[in-house]
Design a protein around this motif. Sequence first.
Motif, PDB file in Angstrom:
ATOM      1  N   ALA A  56       0.836  -1.204   0.000  1.00  0.00           N
ATOM      2  CA  ALA A  56       0.000   0.000   0.000  1.00  0.00           C
ATOM      3  C   ALA A  56       0.868   1.250   0.000  1.00  0.00           C
ATOM      4  CB  ALA A  56      -0.936  -0.001   1.210  1.00  0.00           C
ATOM      5  N   ILE A  57       1.965   1.222   0.752  1.00  0.00           N
ATOM      6  CA  ILE A  57       2.894   2.358   0.782  1.00  0.00           C
ATOM      7  C   ILE A  57       3.493   2.587  -0.600  1.00  0.00           C
ATOM      8  CG2 ILE A  57       5.090   3.203   1.745  1.00  0.00           C
ATOM      9  CD1 ILE A  57       2.790   3.209   3.786  1.00  0.00           C
ATOM     10  N   ILE A  58       3.908   1.512  -1.259  1.00  0.00           N
ATOM     11  CA  ILE A  58       4.520   1.618  -2.583  1.00  0.00           C
ATOM     12  C   ILE A  58       3.509   2.130  -3.606  1.00  0.00           C
ATOM     13  CG2 ILE A  58       5.537   0.290  -4.478  1.00  0.00           C
ATOM     14  CD1 ILE A  58       6.820  -1.470  -2.211  1.00  0.00           C
ATOM     15  N   CYS A  59       2.288   1.642  -3.556  1.00  0.00           N
ATOM     16  CA  CYS A  59       1.250   2.101  -4.487  1.00  0.00           C
ATOM     17  C   CYS A  59       0.984   3.587  -4.298  1.00  0.00           C
ATOM     18  CB  CYS A  59      -0.026   1.301  -4.290  1.00  0.00           C
ATOM     19  SG  CYS A  59      -1.306   1.649  -5.510  1.00  0.00           S
ATOM     20  N   GLU A  60       0.899   4.023  -3.036  1.00  0.00           N
ATOM     21  CA  GLU A  60       0.680   5.434  -2.743  1.00  0.00           C
ATOM     22  C   GLU A  60       1.858   6.274  -3.249  1.00  0.00           C
ATOM     23  OE1 GLU A  60       0.315   8.385   1.130  1.00  0.00           O
ATOM     24  OE2 GLU A  60      -0.003   6.246   1.405  1.00  0.00           O
ATOM     25  N   ALA A  61       3.075   5.778  -3.045  1.00  0.00           N
ATOM     26  CA  ALA A  61       4.267   6.514  -3.487  1.00  0.00           C
ATOM     27  C   ALA A  61       4.287   6.667  -5.005  1.00  0.00           C
ATOM     28  CB  ALA A  61       5.533   5.808  -3.005  1.00  0.00           C
ATOM     29  N   VAL A  62       3.968   5.611  -5.726  1.00  0.00           N
ATOM     30  CA  VAL A  62       3.953   5.669  -7.188  1.00  0.00           C
ATOM     31  C   VAL A  62       2.887   6.656  -7.654  1.00  0.00           C
ATOM     32  CG1 VAL A  62       3.458   4.361  -9.298  1.00  0.00           C
ATOM     33  CG2 VAL A  62       4.933   3.371  -7.538  1.00  0.00           C
ATOM     34  N   ALA A  63       1.701   6.594  -7.060  1.00  0.00           N
ATOM     35  CA  ALA A  63       0.613   7.492  -7.452  1.00  0.00           C
ATOM     36  C   ALA A  63       0.994   8.952  -7.184  1.00  0.00           C
ATOM     37  CB  ALA A  63      -0.667   7.126  -6.706  1.00  0.00           C
ATOM     38  N   GLN A  64       1.598   9.234  -6.018  1.00  0.00           N
ATOM     39  CA  GLN A  64       2.000  10.602  -5.702  1.00  0.00           C
ATOM     40  C   GLN A  64       3.102  11.084  -6.637  1.00  0.00           C
ATOM     41  OE1 GLN A  64       2.992  11.012  -1.546  1.00  0.00           O
ATOM     42  NE2 GLN A  64       0.943  10.422  -0.895  1.00  0.00           N
ATOM     43  N   TYR A  65       4.055  10.217  -6.939  1.00  0.00           N
ATOM     44  CA  TYR A  65       5.147  10.592  -7.835  1.00  0.00           C
ATOM     45  C   TYR A  65       4.618  10.936  -9.228  1.00  0.00           C
ATOM     46  CZ  TYR A  65       9.220  10.312 -10.816  1.00  0.00           C
ATOM     47  OH  TYR A  65      10.188  10.593 -11.745  1.00  0.00           O
ATOM     48  N   VAL A  66       3.747  10.089  -9.755  1.00  0.00           N
ATOM     49  CA  VAL A  66       3.212  10.327 -11.095  1.00  0.00           C
ATOM     50  C   VAL A  66       2.403  11.621 -11.116  1.00  0.00           C
ATOM     51  CG1 VAL A  66       1.593   9.451 -12.835  1.00  0.00           C
ATOM     52  CG2 VAL A  66       3.282   7.911 -11.810  1.00  0.00           C
ATOM     53  N   ALA A  67       1.574  11.856 -10.111  1.00  0.00           N
ATOM     54  CA  ALA A  67       0.780  13.089 -10.052  1.00  0.00           C
ATOM     55  C   ALA A  67       1.695  14.311  -9.986  1.00  0.00           C
ATOM     56  CB  ALA A  67      -0.161  13.060  -8.852  1.00  0.00           C
ATOM     57  N   ARG A  68       2.751  14.244  -9.157  1.00  0.00           N
ATOM     58  CA  ARG A  68       3.686  15.369  -9.043  1.00  0.00           C
ATOM     59  C   ARG A  68       4.407  15.634 -10.359  1.00  0.00           C
ATOM     60  NH1 ARG A  68       7.159  13.531  -5.291  1.00  0.00           N
ATOM     61  NH2 ARG A  68       8.693  12.939  -6.839  1.00  0.00           N
ATOM     62  N   GLU A  69       4.856  14.589 -11.030  1.00  0.00           N
ATOM     63  CA  GLU A  69       5.572  14.764 -12.290  1.00  0.00           C
ATOM     64  C   GLU A  69       4.643  15.261 -13.401  1.00  0.00           C
ATOM     65  OE1 GLU A  69       8.930  14.714 -12.728  1.00  0.00           O
ATOM     66  OE2 GLU A  69       8.838  14.579 -10.547  1.00  0.00           O
ATOM     67  N   GLU A  70       3.372  14.858 -13.366  1.00  0.00           N
ATOM     68  CA  GLU A  70       2.406  15.381 -14.333  1.00  0.00           C
ATOM     69  C   GLU A  70       2.187  16.878 -14.104  1.00  0.00           C
ATOM     70  OE1 GLU A  70      -0.243  11.387 -15.240  1.00  0.00           O
ATOM     71  OE2 GLU A  70      -0.848  12.702 -13.588  1.00  0.00           O
ATOM     72  N   ARG A  71       2.097  17.299 -12.828  1.00  0.00           N
ATOM     73  CA  ARG A  71       1.954  18.732 -12.532  1.00  0.00           C
ATOM     74  C   ARG A  71       3.200  19.498 -12.978  1.00  0.00           C
ATOM     75  NH1 ARG A  71      -0.033  16.596  -7.723  1.00  0.00           N
ATOM     76  NH2 ARG A  71       1.881  17.143  -6.626  1.00  0.00           N
ATOM     77  N   ARG A  72       4.371  18.920 -12.757  1.00  0.00           N
ATOM     78  CA  ARG A  72       5.620  19.573 -13.174  1.00  0.00           C
ATOM     79  C   ARG A  72       5.666  19.727 -14.691  1.00  0.00           C
ATOM     80  NH1 ARG A  72      11.218  17.742 -10.660  1.00  0.00           N
ATOM     81  NH2 ARG A  72       9.695  17.647  -9.011  1.00  0.00           N
TER      82      ARG A  72
END
Length: 118
Positions: A56-72
């Motif tokens: 669950a931690i890894i899934c959350e981390a991947v989702a947050q990373y992708v969202a952040r990089e999309e915003r960037r």
Amino acid sequence: MDQLVRWTCDCLRLYTSRNALQLEYQMGSPTSFVLDDDMEERVQHLADSRKQTSQAIICEAVAQYVAREERRAALCRDVLQAWETFQRTGVHATAEDVDRWLVNWGTEDEAPAPACHA
């Protein structure tokens, strides 16, 4: 984790064995990566402290990373578009105008945004 563990979240299936992770998008191809011992231990410690699984931690981390990089990426596109517009038109607001506006931004004395000019 010596045995194979399988779990599912909204967008991923994750298969883990000792330090090796494989992410499989439900409608895509598998993606693999390896966590070193230190990172695996850190993830497990975080999971234990949150009473969650490491998956669950890894899934959350991947989702947050992708969202952040999309915003960037969107910000970079917007900046390039603004620069191209300025190059084409010369319309801009000066730094001094913007600084004066921002001093009272969010207060009762907030003024409208400065007008752009050529």
